[in-house]
Design a protein around this motif. Structure first.
Motif, PDB file in Angstrom:
ATOM      1  N   ASP A   1     -51.640 111.855 -29.494  1.00 55.25           N
ATOM      2  CA  ASP A   1     -50.632 111.938 -30.149  1.00 55.25           C
ATOM      3  C   ASP A   1     -51.236 110.504 -31.044  1.00 55.25           C
ATOM      4  OD1 ASP A   1     -50.134 114.337 -30.345  1.00 55.25           O
ATOM      5  OD2 ASP A   1     -48.582 113.513 -28.988  1.00 55.25           O
ATOM      6  N   LEU A   2     -51.529 109.685 -30.542  1.00 56.54           N
ATOM      7  CA  LEU A   2     -51.765 108.116 -31.373  1.00 56.54           C
ATOM      8  C   LEU A   2     -53.567 107.905 -32.221  1.00 56.54           C
ATOM      9  CD1 LEU A   2     -50.465 105.943 -28.600  1.00 56.54           C
ATOM     10  CD2 LEU A   2     -48.941 107.106 -30.146  1.00 56.54           C
ATOM     11  N   ALA A   3     -52.867 106.899 -33.617  1.00 54.64           N
ATOM     12  CA  ALA A   3     -53.943 107.022 -34.513  1.00 54.64           C
ATOM     13  C   ALA A   3     -53.907 105.969 -34.789  1.00 54.64           C
ATOM     14  CB  ALA A   3     -53.966 108.339 -35.455  1.00 54.64           C
ATOM     15  N   ASN A   4     -55.044 105.560 -35.550  1.00 54.07           N
ATOM     16  CA  ASN A   4     -54.906 103.918 -35.873  1.00 54.07           C
ATOM     17  C   ASN A   4     -53.940 103.484 -37.007  1.00 54.07           C
ATOM     18  OD1 ASN A   4     -57.038 102.560 -34.076  1.00 54.07           O
ATOM     19  ND2 ASN A   4     -58.673 103.544 -35.653  1.00 54.07           N
ATOM     20  N   GLY A   5     -53.193 102.963 -36.903  1.00 60.67           N
ATOM     21  CA  GLY A   5     -52.662 102.547 -38.183  1.00 60.67           C
ATOM     22  C   GLY A   5     -50.822 102.302 -37.220  1.00 60.67           C
ATOM     23  N   ASN A   6     -50.221 102.655 -38.387  1.00 61.60           N
ATOM     24  CA  ASN A   6     -47.808 102.472 -38.879  1.00 61.60           C
ATOM     25  C   ASN A   6     -47.337 103.340 -37.497  1.00 61.60           C
ATOM     26  OD1 ASN A   6     -49.143  99.662 -39.794  1.00 61.60           O
ATOM     27  ND2 ASN A   6     -48.258 100.752 -41.102  1.00 61.60           N
ATOM     28  N   VAL A   7     -47.102 102.934 -36.786  1.00 61.90           N
ATOM     29  CA  VAL A   7     -45.887 103.853 -36.101  1.00 61.90           C
ATOM     30  C   VAL A   7     -44.238 103.338 -36.284  1.00 61.90           C
ATOM     31  CG1 VAL A   7     -45.249 104.504 -33.657  1.00 61.90           C
ATOM     32  CG2 VAL A   7     -48.226 104.193 -33.879  1.00 61.90           C
ATOM     33  N   THR A   8     -44.055 104.395 -36.592  1.00 59.45           N
ATOM     34  CA  THR A   8     -42.459 104.499 -37.220  1.00 59.45           C
ATOM     35  C   THR A   8     -41.478 104.081 -35.244  1.00 59.45           C
ATOM     36  OG1 THR A   8     -42.684 104.992 -39.614  1.00 59.45           O
ATOM     37  CG2 THR A   8     -39.821 105.022 -38.365  1.00 59.45           C
ATOM     38  N   MET A   9     -40.764 103.052 -35.179  1.00 52.39           N
ATOM     39  CA  MET A   9     -39.639 102.806 -34.215  1.00 52.39           C
ATOM     40  C   MET A   9     -38.541 103.441 -34.736  1.00 52.39           C
ATOM     41  SD  MET A   9     -42.771 101.947 -32.785  1.00 52.39           S
ATOM     42  CE  MET A   9     -42.038 101.395 -31.203  1.00 52.39           C
TER      43      MET A   9
ATOM     44  N   THR B   1     -44.792  99.618 -36.223  1.00 50.68           N
ATOM     45  CA  THR B   1     -46.110  98.519 -35.712  1.00 50.68           C
ATOM     46  C   THR B   1     -47.308  99.363 -35.541  1.00 50.68           C
ATOM     47  OG1 THR B   1     -45.008 100.605 -33.540  1.00 50.68           O
ATOM     48  CG2 THR B   1     -44.471  98.103 -33.082  1.00 50.68           C
ATOM     49  N   THR B   2     -48.205  98.600 -35.477  1.00 48.63           N
ATOM     50  CA  THR B   2     -49.410  99.138 -35.400  1.00 48.63           C
ATOM     51  C   THR B   2     -50.412  99.208 -34.022  1.00 48.63           C
ATOM     52  OG1 THR B   2     -49.165  97.274 -37.347  1.00 48.63           O
ATOM     53  CG2 THR B   2     -51.340  97.985 -36.616  1.00 48.63           C
ATOM     54  N   VAL B   3     -50.887 100.485 -34.123  1.00 50.22           N
ATOM     55  CA  VAL B   3     -51.303 101.179 -33.062  1.00 50.22           C
ATOM     56  C   VAL B   3     -53.444 100.605 -33.603  1.00 50.22           C
ATOM     57  CG1 VAL B   3     -51.998 102.743 -32.031  1.00 50.22           C
ATOM     58  CG2 VAL B   3     -49.555 102.573 -32.101  1.00 50.22           C
ATOM     59  N   ASN B   4     -54.175 100.740 -32.455  1.00 49.18           N
ATOM     60  CA  ASN B   4     -55.638 100.901 -32.780  1.00 49.18           C
ATOM     61  C   ASN B   4     -56.062 100.941 -31.075  1.00 49.18           C
ATOM     62  OD1 ASN B   4     -57.982  99.160 -32.316  1.00 49.18           O
ATOM     63  ND2 ASN B   4     -57.998  97.692 -34.013  1.00 49.18           N
ATOM     64  N   LEU B   5     -56.728 101.766 -31.897  1.00 52.15           N
ATOM     65  CA  LEU B   5     -57.116 102.723 -30.122  1.00 52.15           C
ATOM     66  C   LEU B   5     -58.533 102.056 -29.742  1.00 52.15           C
ATOM     67  CD1 LEU B   5     -56.983 106.569 -31.742  1.00 52.15           C
ATOM     68  CD2 LEU B   5     -55.516 105.236 -30.560  1.00 52.15           C
ATOM     69  N   THR B   6     -58.697 100.815 -30.624  1.00 44.38           N
ATOM     70  CA  THR B   6     -60.535 101.185 -29.455  1.00 44.38           C
ATOM     71  C   THR B   6     -60.310  98.810 -29.628  1.00 44.38           C
ATOM     72  OG1 THR B   6     -61.095 100.620 -31.654  1.00 44.38           O
ATOM     73  CG2 THR B   6     -61.623 102.251 -30.188  1.00 44.38           C
ATOM     74  N   ASN B   7     -59.526  98.146 -29.771  1.00 46.87           N
ATOM     75  CA  ASN B   7     -59.882  96.642 -29.941  1.00 46.87           C
ATOM     76  C   ASN B   7     -58.333  96.058 -28.875  1.00 46.87           C
ATOM     77  OD1 ASN B   7     -56.898  96.690 -30.645  1.00 46.87           O
ATOM     78  ND2 ASN B   7     -57.124  95.193 -32.469  1.00 46.87           N
ATOM     79  N   GLY B   8     -58.174  97.166 -27.957  1.00 50.27           N
ATOM     80  CA  GLY B   8     -57.810  96.136 -27.024  1.00 50.27           C
ATOM     81  C   GLY B   8     -59.076  95.598 -25.775  1.00 50.27           C
ATOM     82  N   THR B   9     -58.572  94.949 -24.253  1.00 52.09           N
ATOM     83  CA  THR B   9     -59.104  94.616 -22.869  1.00 52.09           C
ATOM     84  C   THR B   9     -59.900  96.395 -23.016  1.00 52.09           C
ATOM     85  OG1 THR B   9     -57.249  93.339 -22.497  1.00 52.09           O
ATOM     86  CG2 THR B   9     -59.541  94.302 -20.870  1.00 52.09           C
ATOM     87  N   GLY B  10     -61.365  95.760 -22.850  1.00 52.52           N
ATOM     88  CA  GLY B  10     -61.941  96.548 -22.137  1.00 52.52           C
ATOM     89  C   GLY B  10     -62.367  98.077 -22.907  1.00 52.52           C
ATOM     90  N   GLY B  11     -62.549  97.602 -24.779  1.00 50.43           N
ATOM     91  CA  GLY B  11     -62.119  98.939 -25.696  1.00 50.43           C
ATOM     92  C   GLY B  11     -60.333  99.572 -25.620  1.00 50.43           C
ATOM     93  N   GLY B  12     -59.872  99.381 -24.371  1.00 48.16           N
ATOM     94  CA  GLY B  12     -58.930 100.496 -24.813  1.00 48.16           C
ATOM     95  C   GLY B  12     -57.638 100.197 -25.873  1.00 48.16           C
TER      96      GLY B  12
END
Length: 329
Positions: free
Chosen positions: A268-276, A282-293
């Motif tokens: 369900d997660l997508a690039n962009g803002n998530v309301t807490m 917060t801001t989610v990015n699906l590909t900019n983490g360690t190993g592209g996570g």
């Protein structure tokens, strides 16, 4: 010679039609015997498909341990979400860990992967996660979107493997039933001691959030749960040595900033803002983490995001994702 020829013709006239009848009878008899000797059609049940595929060796072992091989060879129809050996490995499950399970434990896991009736991929609802009751009596959540078909946020890697008694969908992780475990129970069982300590402190302080533990145990929520090391790093950054030294108002604001209303699986997660829950984003990015996570970043984290290190840990009242940095509002 004429008499002998006449006698031969009489014998010929007498026996010829009878020989033809005998020959025809033998042909029918032999043909019938050939049909009786033909082997029966090969069985192609869900159990047969699992046994025949070397990539399902751990699933086969789990099915046998659960005493469900005959059931999944039965009439059905069934829908089975089937993790292959790579899915077991990705979930941290080995042949040894499966062997250590009791038959009842293995049965609860296998039945959590099975549904009554045949559900093809095209019949999975689009949009929000649809709640479906499994053969174990628990619930899984299925959805279909542009990225594929998902169950509890786990992607179906190969859909619609036909069987005589239903259908198999191969999945990339093992589905672990939540049982009666709440989000708080998941945190305790997962060794998230620092998070549990922070919640209990906020819950017990009259100036904190007295209902927080109850909310985490009853409301339907998604929690981005920091690891113990994430809290250690935060304390070091604040020049503190203990969670109890964090001002209570700050602690409550931080804890609520890790919670989202409803179930939000990784699918369900997508690039962009998530309301807490605390109303910040917060801001989610699906590909900019360690190993592209995937990552999630709080507004107070500057340019440093938190890796989402484990996803879709099921609880009775929601879902937990592990993160390696505390989110700051």
């Amino acid at each position: 010679m004429i008499k002998q020829n006449n006698l031969f013709m009489k014998f010929k006239d007498f026996f010829a039609p009878r020989m033809l009848a005998v020959t025809a009878s033998l042909t029918i008899l032999l043909s019938s015997c050939d049909k009786d000797d033909d082997p029966p059609p090969a069985s192609n049940t869900i159990t047969d498909l699992v046994v025949a595929d070397a990539n399902f060796s751990l699933l086969e072992a789990a099915v046998v341990k659960a005493n469900l091989a005959a059931t999944l060879k039965g009439t059905g129809p069934f829908t089975v979400f089937a993790p292959d050996d790579a899915a077991f490995a990705a979930s941290g499950l080995t042949a040894s860990s499966l062997s250590a399970l009791t038959s009842d434990q293995a049965k609860s896991i296998i039945l959590y992967h099975a549904l009554s009736g045949e559900i093809k991929a095209a019949s999975v609802p689009q949009g929000p996660n649809a709640k479906v009751t499994t053969a174990s009596g628990d619930s899984v959540y299925v959805t279909r979107n542009a990225n594929g078909v998902f169950v509890n946020g786990i992607k179906v890697s190969q859909a619609d493997i036909d069987a005589d008694n239903g259908v198999i969908h191969k999945i990339s992780r093992v589905l672990l039933p939540p049982g009666n475990n709440t989000i708080v129970d998941v945190a305790v069982a997962g060794g998230l001691d620092s998070l549990v300590k922070a919640v209990l402190r906020a819950n017990s302080d009259p100036n904190g959030a007295p209902g927080l533990a109850n909310t985490l145990g009853t409301a339907t929520l998604t929690v981005f749960a920091p690891t113990n090391q994430a809290f250690t790093n935060l304390l070091q950054a604040l020049n503190l040595t203990d969670i109890n030294q964090i001002p209570i108002a700050t602690l409550v604001a931080v804890l609520q900033y890790h919670v989202v209303a409803g179930r939000a699986f990784s699918s369900d997660l997508a690039n962009g803002n998530v309301t807490m829950l605390a109303n910040g984003t917060t801001t989610v990015n699906l590909t900019n983490g360690t190993g592209g996570g995937p990552t999630i970043r709080g507004n107070g984290n500057g340019g440093t995001a938190s890796n989402i290190t484990a996803t879709n840990i099921m609880a009775r009242n929601g879902v937990v994702h592990l993160i390696d940095r505390v989110l700051l509002p």
